[in-house]
Design an enzyme around this catalytic site. Structure first.
Site, PDB file in Angstrom:
ATOM      1  N   THR A  42       0.855  -1.268   0.016  1.00  0.00           N
ATOM      2  CA  THR A  42       0.084   0.097   0.130  1.00  0.00           C
ATOM      3  C   THR A  42       0.781   1.295  -0.115  1.00  0.00           C
ATOM      4  O   THR A  42       0.625   2.381  -0.544  1.00  0.00           O
ATOM      5  CB  THR A  42      -1.073   0.040   1.147  1.00  0.00           C
ATOM      6  OG1 THR A  42      -1.619  -1.117   1.171  1.00  0.00           O
ATOM      7  CG2 THR A  42      -1.658   1.172   1.166  1.00  0.00           C
ATOM      8  N   ASP A 110       1.267  -6.670  -4.546  1.00  0.00           N
ATOM      9  CA  ASP A 110       0.368  -6.678  -3.118  1.00  0.00           C
ATOM     10  C   ASP A 110       0.972  -7.761  -2.246  1.00  0.00           C
ATOM     11  O   ASP A 110       1.145  -8.920  -2.929  1.00  0.00           O
ATOM     12  CB  ASP A 110      -0.908  -6.828  -3.459  1.00  0.00           C
ATOM     13  CG  ASP A 110      -2.003  -6.538  -2.281  1.00  0.00           C
ATOM     14  OD1 ASP A 110      -2.544  -5.536  -2.272  1.00  0.00           O
ATOM     15  OD2 ASP A 110      -1.914  -7.407  -1.523  1.00  0.00           O
ATOM     16  N   SER A 111       1.225  -7.595  -1.191  1.00  0.00           N
ATOM     17  CA  SER A 111       1.929  -8.766  -0.460  1.00  0.00           C
ATOM     18  C   SER A 111       1.023  -9.953  -0.343  1.00  0.00           C
ATOM     19  O   SER A 111       1.794 -11.031  -0.168  1.00  0.00           O
ATOM     20  CB  SER A 111       2.451  -8.203   0.889  1.00  0.00           C
ATOM     21  OG  SER A 111       1.697  -8.125   1.765  1.00  0.00           O
ATOM     22  N   SER A 112      -0.177  -9.812  -0.578  1.00  0.00           N
ATOM     23  CA  SER A 112      -1.061 -11.308  -0.642  1.00  0.00           C
ATOM     24  C   SER A 112      -0.596 -12.135  -1.769  1.00  0.00           C
ATOM     25  O   SER A 112      -0.846 -13.201  -1.678  1.00  0.00           O
ATOM     26  CB  SER A 112      -2.354 -10.698  -0.513  1.00  0.00           C
ATOM     27  OG  SER A 112      -2.694  -9.817   0.196  1.00  0.00           O
ATOM     28  N   THR A 142       1.673  -4.706   4.238  1.00  0.00           N
ATOM     29  CA  THR A 142       1.628  -5.215   5.464  1.00  0.00           C
ATOM     30  C   THR A 142       0.997  -6.717   5.618  1.00  0.00           C
ATOM     31  O   THR A 142       1.498  -7.338   6.718  1.00  0.00           O
ATOM     32  CB  THR A 142       0.786  -4.238   6.308  1.00  0.00           C
ATOM     33  OG1 THR A 142      -0.553  -4.291   5.659  1.00  0.00           O
ATOM     34  CG2 THR A 142       1.399  -2.919   6.217  1.00  0.00           C
ATOM     35  N   ASP A 143       0.402  -7.198   4.693  1.00  0.00           N
ATOM     36  CA  ASP A 143      -0.558  -8.406   4.915  1.00  0.00           C
ATOM     37  C   ASP A 143       0.571  -9.736   5.140  1.00  0.00           C
ATOM     38  O   ASP A 143       0.034 -10.438   6.151  1.00  0.00           O
ATOM     39  CB  ASP A 143      -1.414  -8.602   3.619  1.00  0.00           C
ATOM     40  CG  ASP A 143      -2.571  -7.740   3.673  1.00  0.00           C
ATOM     41  OD1 ASP A 143      -2.904  -7.041   4.694  1.00  0.00           O
ATOM     42  OD2 ASP A 143      -3.083  -7.578   2.576  1.00  0.00           O
TER      43      ASP A 143
HETATM   44  N1  ASN Z   1      -2.737  -5.468   0.858  1.00  0.00           N
HETATM   45  C1  ASN Z   1      -1.617  -4.681   1.216  1.00  0.00           C
HETATM   46  C2  ASN Z   1      -0.470  -5.614   1.090  1.00  0.00           C
HETATM   47  O1  ASN Z   1      -0.134  -6.182   1.817  1.00  0.00           O
HETATM   48  C3  ASN Z   1      -1.798  -4.075   2.256  1.00  0.00           C
HETATM   49  C4  ASN Z   1      -0.752  -2.850   2.931  1.00  0.00           C
HETATM   50  O2  ASN Z   1       0.229  -2.867   2.595  1.00  0.00           O
HETATM   51  N2  ASN Z   1      -1.317  -2.140   4.024  1.00  0.00           N
HETATM   52  O3  ASN Z   1       0.323  -5.292   0.179  1.00  0.00           O
END
Ligand code: ASN
Length: 626
Positions: A42, A110-112, A142-143
């Site tokens: 993000t 996106d880390s997911s 963050t994920d």
């Molecule tokens: N979906 C985002 C990720 O993990 C969430 C984030 O970075 N806040 O890439």
């Protein structure tokens, strides 16, 4: 000097172009270099036409260049050479500047969407750039950040520099965003604090990477470290708990292990889980399973069916770790229900997070040359500070007589004040012990909670002092206790430089083996070599050679040590340089090679030395050996 780009503008002076390379020998201001690996998340996203966040190529770096807290353009324009164009530079902090370069991944993720192979790529990039930077920041979604941070902590072996993972909940260029603080704090921690760990920086805290979990999807305080307090907190002042820093010990160089085992999984117990589910989960190719049990590590001991399946899997080589489903706390074998699992071959995972346990398994299982027994042994061990080892009670600093009596003399009594006193005194005591090679005193200070890497007022650590004094066994001891080989003193010199200055070859060899590299600017190195060559200081030349210096480095007139040795008619220097591969074909800015210098001045003996060397080389070429 002020702290902002604005203030800096008034104090910097434009440097005349002609003298630029000469001036480079002295840093305009002390700087640290940080590589930022931007994987996505993000933090750098932008709202697209459909109104949702999406990463966009080059968007982050171009925007950062326009923000003064991220880039001091005036300073960069005045001080950066051609090879530094890609760098951004922060306004100075603590009298130092952090220069950083962004390595942007394609595609940004996106880390997911991340896979174990993405961890491997980050680790490889860290390895490739390790020697060129003082620290690293990984911008990440963050994920799955807690997984990546845990994985990298294991994949990075013998780590001696900071790696800080960060991201944000709101993109950095939104009006309200946690991204700016998170990124700036990470750059500061990676550039200015030598904490040799993989960390997560979020919400003004530095957490050990393999202790974190993402705990809140909607808060700026997205991460917690339930079983370990933060390593550092960034309030009005930055406080680092140096005694909590985990250091890799030994004398091996940094390396990365990139091929993680994918046949691992997380299995969460629930009341009534069927034997079929557990059996299916433990089927080949499964090699390692993190079993999340109840409370302090309990699973039903009234279910022999379940325990049999677990035991069978363990018997055929599946490694199973028991951790708790609770966010905080650890697995203990105080209940019969927990003991039953242990008896079935399950390994106690202590207070590891699920992310740490899973990635630890994945790391250990991928060690192809290790036997199953060795793998099980390493899973049980605390490898990177990922689990609490219950050891002997901490000895308090109050036990230390010297500190105690100083405290009494100064009428200092509160624990906080004594702690401050200790922090002020310990570095000097350690340096004093290192100077005399007093390993016992160092060990005592370490046992009392002293950080063997803490610098004194000059930024010098016990390792700097021991290397300078030539105490090999003290250097060995310090390295085995995790002392940092990368720490720079107030002049920017590392312990390797001290060892060179002291001409201690065996210490230089040991430091180089451990991964130390020369951090002198090429022109400074050239001048040191020229000086040594001109004074026939062969020991210094030998010391630089042993430290891996390029003997052909050129000074501001593009002259090498060999040019200088010829002009000063220092035959021993010429001998040494020629025997150690120095080139006599390098032209200085006047167009002369070292041989030509000798010919111009008709230095017959020296000309003969070159001819002799040429004959030797020819002979070796033709005959294979001397
Ligand atoms: N979906 C985002 C990720 O993990 C969430 C984030 O970075 N806040 O890439």
């Amino acid at each position: 000097m002020g702290d902002t780009a604005e203030d800096t503008k008034h104090v910097s002076q434009k440097r005349p172009l002609l003298t630029k390379s000469l001036m480079d020998s002295a840093e305009p201001e002390p700087t640290s270099r940080v590589l930022v690996i931007y994987t996505g998340g993000t933090i750098g996203m932008k709202t697209n036409d459909n109104g949702v966040y999406e990463p966009k190529e080059d968007f982050l770096v171009n925007k950062l260049r326009t923000l003064p807290m991220f880039h001091d353009k005036t300073y960069a324009d005045e001080n950066f050479g051609e090879d530094e164009e890609e760098f951004l530079v922060m306004p100075h902090q603590k009298g130092r500047r952090v220069m950083y370069k962004i390595l942007e991944y394609k595609p940004l993720l996106d880390s997911s969407n991340m896979m174990m192979t993405d961890w491997g790529k980050i680790a490889s990039d860290l390895y490739e750039s390790y020697d060129k930077y003082d620290g690293f920041v990984v911008l990440h979604g963050t994920d799955t950040m807690a997984y990546t941070a845990s994985a990298l902590s294991f994949m990075c072996e013998n780590l001696g520099k900071p790696i800080v993972l960060t991201g944000s909940q709101i993109p950095i260029f939104e009006v309200r965003s946690d991204g700016r603080d998170n990124f700036l704090s990470s750059l500061i921690m990676a550039g200015l604090y030598n904490i040799p760990e993989v960390m997560v920086c979020f919400d003004n805290k530095i957490l050990r990477g393999n202790r974190t979990i993402k705990n809140d999807a909607g808060s700026f305080a997205a991460f917690i470290s339930p079983n370990l307090p933060p390593i550092a907190t960034l309030e009005i002042r930055i406080f680092v708990d140096w005694s909590a820093v985990f250091r890799s010990t030994g004398t091996e160089k940094f390396r990365v292990h990139t091929n993680m085992c994918q046949n691992v999984g997380l299995l969460r117990m629930f009341p009534g889980i069927t034997t079929q589910t557990v059996r299916a989960f433990l089927q080949p190719p499964m090699q390692g399973v993190v079993l999340q049990t109840y409370g302090a590590g309990n699973a039903p001991d009234n279910r022999p069916d379940l325990l049999t399946v677990i035991k069978e899997a363990s018997n055929i080589g599946v490694i199973i770790i028991n951790i708790t489903q609770c966010t905080k706390g650890c697995v203990m074998s105080s209940y019969a229900t927990g003991k039953a699992l242990e008896d079935s071959g399950v390994i106690c995972g202590g207070d590891m997070t699920p992310e740490a346990a899973l990635t630890k398994l994945s790391y250990v299982l991928s060690k192809e040359t290790w036997t199953l027994e060795k793998k099980r042994k390493f899973v049980r061990r605390n490898l990177r500070g990922e689990m609490t080892v219950v050891g002997k009670e901490n000895i308090t600093i109050l036990d230390f007589e010297l500190i105690e009596s100083v405290a009494r003399t100064l009428s200092v009594s509160s624990t906080e004040e004594i702690k401050k006193l200790r922090d002020a005194l310990y570095p000097s005591l350690m340096c004093a012990a290192a100077q005399t090679g007093d390993i016992q005193a160092l060990e005592k200070l370490r046992e009392l909670g002293g950080n063997l890497s803490s610098p004194n007022q000059d930024g010098r650590s016990a390792l700097h002092v021991a290397t300078r004094e030539g105490h090999l066994s003290t250097v060995q001891y310090l390295l085995h206790q995790g002392a940092s080989i990368h720490l720079k003193d107030c002049n920017g010199f590392t312990p390797l430089h001290d060892a060179i200055k002291g001409k201690h070859l065996s210490i230089i060899r040991l430091l180089v083996k451990t991964g130390a590299i020369l951090t002198l600017k090429p022109i400074t190195l050239a001048m040191e070599l020229c000086c040594a060559a001109a004074t026939e200081d062969i020991e210094t030349l030998q010391a630089y050679r042993t430290a891996g210096a390029n003997l052909n480095e050129c000074d501001y007139d593009k002259r090498t040590a060999l040019h200088v040795a010829v002009d000063a008619e220092c035959k021993r220097s010429i001998h040494f340089l020629l025997d150690n591969g120095a080139s006599w074909n390098v032209e200085d800015i006047f167009g002369n090679t070292a041989v030509e210098c000798a010919k111009k001045r008709n230095l017959t003996e020296i000309i003969e030395m070159f001819q002799q060397k040429e004959r030797e080389i020819l002979f070796v070429k033709e005959n294979g050996t001397k």
